[in-house]
Design a protein around this motif. Structure first.
Motif, PDB file in Angstrom:
ATOM      1  N   ARG A   1      29.288  -5.208  43.833  1.00 33.50           N
ATOM      2  CA  ARG A   1      27.924  -5.592  43.430  1.00 33.50           C
ATOM      3  C   ARG A   1      27.943  -6.885  42.631  1.00 33.50           C
ATOM      4  O   ARG A   1      27.078  -7.752  42.817  1.00 33.50           O
ATOM      5  CB  ARG A   1      27.288  -4.480  42.606  1.00 33.50           C
ATOM      6  N   ARG A   2      28.920  -7.020  41.746  1.00 36.63           N
ATOM      7  CA  ARG A   2      28.983  -8.223  40.912  1.00 36.63           C
ATOM      8  C   ARG A   2      29.192  -9.470  41.759  1.00 36.63           C
ATOM      9  O   ARG A   2      28.515 -10.495  41.570  1.00 36.63           O
ATOM     10  CB  ARG A   2      30.133  -8.083  39.905  1.00 36.63           C
ATOM     11  N   LYS A   3      30.130  -9.395  42.709  1.00 33.76           N
ATOM     12  CA  LYS A   3      30.417 -10.545  43.564  1.00 33.76           C
ATOM     13  C   LYS A   3      29.233 -10.884  44.463  1.00 33.76           C
ATOM     14  O   LYS A   3      28.879 -12.055  44.629  1.00 33.76           O
ATOM     15  CB  LYS A   3      31.660 -10.258  44.409  1.00 33.76           C
ATOM     16  N   ALA A   4      28.621  -9.841  45.038  1.00 37.24           N
ATOM     17  CA  ALA A   4      27.479 -10.067  45.927  1.00 37.24           C
ATOM     18  C   ALA A   4      26.287 -10.624  45.159  1.00 37.24           C
ATOM     19  O   ALA A   4      25.590 -11.523  45.643  1.00 37.24           O
ATOM     20  CB  ALA A   4      27.088  -8.765  46.622  1.00 37.24           C
ATOM     21  N   LEU A   5      26.050 -10.116  43.961  1.00 38.67           N
ATOM     22  CA  LEU A   5      24.932 -10.603  43.147  1.00 38.67           C
ATOM     23  C   LEU A   5      25.140 -12.055  42.746  1.00 38.67           C
ATOM     24  O   LEU A   5      24.180 -12.831  42.680  1.00 38.67           O
ATOM     25  CB  LEU A   5      24.768  -9.725  41.901  1.00 38.67           C
ATOM     26  N   SER A   6      26.388 -12.418  42.463  1.00 36.08           N
ATOM     27  CA  SER A   6      26.670 -13.796  42.092  1.00 36.08           C
ATOM     28  C   SER A   6      26.338 -14.746  43.235  1.00 36.08           C
ATOM     29  O   SER A   6      25.717 -15.803  43.038  1.00 36.08           O
ATOM     30  CB  SER A   6      28.150 -13.933  41.716  1.00 36.08           C
ATOM     31  N   THR A   7      26.735 -14.358  44.461  1.00 34.36           N
ATOM     32  CA  THR A   7      26.446 -15.190  45.632  1.00 34.36           C
ATOM     33  C   THR A   7      24.953 -15.236  45.921  1.00 34.36           C
ATOM     34  O   THR A   7      24.385 -16.308  46.151  1.00 34.36           O
ATOM     35  CB  THR A   7      27.190 -14.646  46.866  1.00 34.36           C
TER      36      THR A   7
END
Length: 286
Positions: A208-214
């Protein structure tokens, strides 16, 4: 009629020189920043995924779009008499709409790419294969081209080009061709990211963190791009100062901010840039 007189944004020569000093570095930063992304994605082996493939084309379009308008705008800041030929004006209209709509469609494609990666991970490699990615990019360029042809056709057959006549019908056509296109594209993008964010609840905390950052980078760019465009095209045609300021924002400032947004929030891009330019510096020293 073969030449048009440009009223410009500022009338005071001192103010014009001041903004020349301000806008020239912004334009150069746009070209260098977006060019850096294009080169880095092309050279770096770690950035060969569809997301970065689309990002490199988006950056290329940003350079072209900004150069279409900003280069003339900056040089006119130092000119006593600001003019443009009729053919030059039509060319500027064509290319500004061409690159603007191409960028819009690339943003839609990038949202589709994120949807496939997050919501359909098992089918992602099939959904976004290399042939599909190339077809989507070509389709974006073709969409921008056909939109620009329509816009030029409207402009050439517009009586207001050579006379002060009623432009209500022309305004309605331009509203449909550009305004509604911007609104529907924006609504599609917003809906896509709502679906993506909803599906993130099934991912791990790290995922979730990586996807939200993108996604945060994409959403920021979408708002910066579509906000001014919708503001301009959904309002009646006017020469209000605020309209000119909004136009300056999305032609000068937004293209400059995009590479900053994508690099500051993306560890892979920052790492690839450091490795690429670090190797070049070391090779020169050796």
């Amino acid at each position: 009629m073969t030449e048009l007189i440009i009223t410009g944004l500022f009338q005071d020569p001192e103010v014009q020189r001041l903004f020349f000093v301000l806008f020239l570095p912004m334009y150069l930063a746009t070209v260098v920043g977006n060019g850096l992304i294009v080169v880095t994605v092309s050279v770096s082996k770690s950035l060969h995924s569809p997301m970065y493939f689309f990002l490199s084309y988006l950056s290329l379009v940003e350079i072209c779009y900004s150069s279409t308008v900003v280069s003339k705008f900056i040089t006119d800041l130092l000119a006593k008499v600001k003019t443009i030929s009729l053919k030059g004006c039509l060319a500027q209209i064509f290319f500004s709409h061409f690159f603007g709509v191409t960028e819009t469609l690339l943003l839609v494609v990038m949202a589709y790419d994120r949807y496939g990666a997050i919501c359909k991970p098992l089918y992602y490699t099939a959904i976004m294969s290399h042939p599909v990615c190339h077809r989507l990019v070509v389709g974006s360029w073709l969409g921008g081209f056909f939109h620009s042809i329509i816009q030029i056709f409207i402009t050439i057959h517009c009586p207001s080009v050579i006379a002060c006549t009623d432009t209500f019908v022309v305004g309605i056509i331009m509203f449909v061709n550009s305004g509604l296109f911007s609104v529907f594209s924006f609504l599609f993008l917003v809906s896509s990211y709502i679906i993506i964010l909803y599906n993130l609840r099934n991912h791990s905390a790290e995922g979730r963190r990586k996807a939200l950052s993108t996604c945060a980078s994409h959403i920021t760019v979408v708002i910066l791009f579509f906000g001014p465009a919708i503001f301009l095209y959904l309002r009646p045609a006017s020469t209000y100062t605020e309209d000119k300021l909004v136009a300056v924002f999305y032609t000068v400032i937004t293209p400059m901010l995009n590479p900053i947004i994508y690099t500051l929030r993306n560890a892979e891009v920052k790492s690839a840039i450091r490795k690429l330019w670090g190797k070049k510096v070391n090779s020169r020293i050796e």
